[in-house]
Scaffold this active site. Structure first.
Site, PDB file in Angstrom:
ATOM      1  CG  PHE A 148     -19.402  20.508  78.049  1.00  0.00           C
ATOM      2  CD1 PHE A 148     -19.272  21.931  78.080  1.00  0.00           C
ATOM      3  CD2 PHE A 148     -19.740  19.947  79.356  1.00  0.00           C
ATOM      4  CE1 PHE A 148     -19.353  22.682  79.462  1.00  0.00           C
ATOM      5  CE2 PHE A 148     -19.837  20.353  80.406  1.00  0.00           C
ATOM      6  CZ  PHE A 148     -19.547  21.817  80.532  1.00  0.00           C
ATOM      7  CD  GLN A 149     -16.775  20.084  81.734  1.00  0.00           C
ATOM      8  OE1 GLN A 149     -16.833  18.942  82.393  1.00  0.00           O
ATOM      9  NE2 GLN A 149     -16.432  21.126  82.761  1.00  0.00           N
ATOM     10  CG  MET A 509      14.357  32.526  95.324  1.00  0.00           C
ATOM     11  SD  MET A 509      15.768  32.704  96.406  1.00  0.00           S
ATOM     12  CE  MET A 509      15.234  30.924  97.566  1.00  0.00           C
TER      13      MET A 509
END
Length: 599
Positions: A148-149, A509
């Site tokens: 996880f993560q 821009m």
């Protein structure tokens, strides 16, 4: 870019007694901390390393894998600023480093926390800004298991950092952080990263980390060879049309004073790159200001016609050079640079001078046999200034001109005011129509061009600046929308910053390029609705102001600046206004356009 930062006193101060006193003070402070709060685990070693480096502020977002380090911060006197998003933490740390001259520090947890730092690290890497990133990581036994993560943070960030490492030992984790801090500041500055597995920061250790020091094998050049310096000054002294091109490395090396003295003593006109803005006072008669795609006409003419260019601390990026075959075509190039990889990478250097900008400018000053005989050249430069002034058509009853707003804020603030920006048309107007006279007062995203940089950068700049300095952020509506959540941080911390949103309801821009090069097809560049940014600011707890006509500008500017806390000024500017001069991408700097019909 050339330049050596404030990593350890010996790198930037030649006064041996002062160095000794400073080192002794640092050692005494470290000893006091060790006695009062001994290191007991890896996380505390990380925090001790930051304290030893003199860190005062950190920017970050909490999370599971970095939690042990945050827990260790609980007992530290360092101030942590909790940002709304990790990208904001990286940009704030970047701006902090630009203004303070020492590495800014950002922190994030593993997985999305770390990957959210990438844009900010890439920006720091492109602009050679000193940043130290600390990222949490899953425990080492879980690495490679798609936990996880979990993200391969070292692999992901390797292309956008100067140096990074996976810290695997609680006994050395603090030293890893110390080394990261030293490497970020010394030589060609840049971002470094230490990935911190949770089991390493939780593990027991009593190892006190050392002071920030670079490895013995890291030896960036400091002084150019005497022979190469002598060759360079002879060429420069004989030049009939000399110019100095000052890049961001001048500021990073704390060499602005040396640059100014050299230019004024030898009466040589000075051009800056965009990162070099502030290295030379723009109100001086020798100043030609910024060159390149949206540089002044007189700077670009001088680049095109010069016969000898002394370029200091610049990497000659394409926004500066245009087509390399037409850049300073008749000039001999003297290139002062600390990174050998940048020499002759884009523009061939006839006389490379490898070394720190401050030191090499000192060498050039001592060796210069005489000032160039170039009265006619200086007269020509002044003629170009008269022929290509930075003015704009003004109808007091028409839509608000953004240039007028920038000039109004400039006139109402002290010379040492710090300006931050996002990226786009507003960025160009902010560097074209504000007069910069001091280094470290222009803070922007140059090489990466990261929209959303301006507001979190203003937060970092505010915390790095002197208490009596003002901080003004110019943003566009598109750029502001990317990171406006950081207003919550500015309000929570009661930071006195003024954000000016030059609102044309477009990614300006892009719209300008679509008009010039894509037949006016405005695909995904204009908004049919944007928030009322003054009202949005008030919902965050900041002060909101609005400008819809020229006659409101003076009063609102004063009110916004006098407000003690974060304020946002929503300025409804002329939606058709474009940025000029303009050199087309890859074009000849001497063939700049002053209007769309010249493109």
């Amino acid at each position: 870019m050339s330049g050596e930062g404030v990593s350890a006193p010996a790198d930037t101060n030649t006064d041996t007694d002062t160095d000794t006193d400073t080192d002794a003070t640092a050692d005494a402070d470290a000893d006091a901390r060790a006695e009062e709060r001994p290191v007991t685990n890896g996380a505390e070693s990380v925090v001790r390393a930051l304290e030893n480096a003199g860190v005062e502020h950190l920017f970050g977002v909490q999370g599971g894998a970095i939690m042990p380090v945050y827990d260790a911060l609980y007992h530290s006197e360092m101030t942590h600023i909790t940002m709304a998003h990790e990208q904001g933490a990286a940009h704030a740390a970047d701006a902090y480093g630009i203004v303070a001259g020492v590495p800014g520090v950002c922190m994030a947890t593993s997985g999305p926390g770390a990957t959210n730092l990438v844009t900010g690290l890439a920006d720091s890497n492109m602009d050679s800004d000193p940043v130290v990133a600390l990222t949490g990581q899953v425990p080492t036994d879980f690495v490679g298991s798609d936990a996880f993560q979990e993200t391969d943070t070292v692999g992901v960030t390797m292309p956008v950092t100067k140096w990074n490492t996976f810290s695997s030992d609680p006994d050395t984790v603090g030293d890893d952080v110390s080394e990261a801090f030293a490497l970020a500041a010394r030589g060609r500055q840049g971002p470094t990263l230490v990935d911190l597995p949770k089991d390493v920061t939780n593990a027991e250790t009593d190892k006190e980390p050392g002071e920030p020091r670079t490895p013995d094998t890291y030896t960036p050049p400091e002084r150019a060879s005497a022979e190469s310096v002598q060759e360079a000054v002879e060429v420069l002294a004989d030049a009939e049309k000399p110019v100095i091109l000052a890049g961001g490395g001048v500021i990073k090396a704390e060499a602005s004073e040396e640059l100014r003295a050299f230019a004024m003593e030898n009466d040589i006109p000075v051009i800056t790159t965009m990162p070099g803005i502030g290295a030379f006072p723009e109100d001086h008669e020798l100043a030609l200001e910024m060159a390149g795609m949206h540089g002044t006409g007189y700077a670009n003419m001088a680049i095109t016609m010069t016969d000898c260019m002394l370029a200091v601390g610049t990497r000659f990026d394409d926004r500066l050079t245009g087509g390399v075959e037409t850049f300073a075509p008749d000039a001999e190039i003297i290139h002062v640079e600390i990174d050998p990889a940048e020499v002759s990478k884009n523009i061939e250097a006839d006389y490379p001078l490898l070394g720190d900008a401050k030191q090499v400018l000192g060498q050039l000053t001592e060796a210069m046999p005489r000032a160039p005989d170039c009265d006619e050249w200086r007269e020509q430069v002044q003629t170009w200034k008269r022929e290509y002034p930075m003015d704009y058509p003004m109808d007091p009853d028409g839509p608000v001109k953004p240039q007028f707003v920038v000039e109004a804020f400039d006139a109402a603030t002290p010379a040492d005011t710090i300006v931050t920006t996002g990226v786009g048309q507003h960025q160009m107007w902010a560097c074209q129509y504000w007069t910069y006279t001091e280094p470290r007062t222009w803070v922007s995203s140059h090489g990466l061009g990261a929209m959303g940089y301006g507001l979190p950068a203003a937060i970092g700049a505010r915390l790095a600046a002197d208490d009596d300095q003002q901080v003004v952020c110019f943003d566009g509506d598109g750029s502001f929308l990317m990171t406006c959540q950081e207003l919550a941080v500015a309000v929570r911390e009661n930071l006195d910053i003024t954000v000016v949103v030059l609102n044309n309801e477009a990614i300006g821009m892009v719209r300008q390029w679509q008009d010039g090069f894509f037949g006016g097809r405005h695909m995904a560049s204009q908004y049919n609705w944007v928030p009322k940014f003054d009202t949005l600011a008030e919902s965050f707890g900041a002060a909101g102001f609005r400008i819809e006509s020229h006659d409101e500008v003076e009063e609102v500017v004063q009110e916004a600046l006098e407000y003690d806390g974060p304020s946002v000024v929503d300025v409804y500017i002329d939606p058709a206004e474009n940025v000029y001069p303009m050199v087309t991408s890859g074009g000849d700097n001497g063939q700049f356009a002053l209007s769309e019909d010249q493109l």
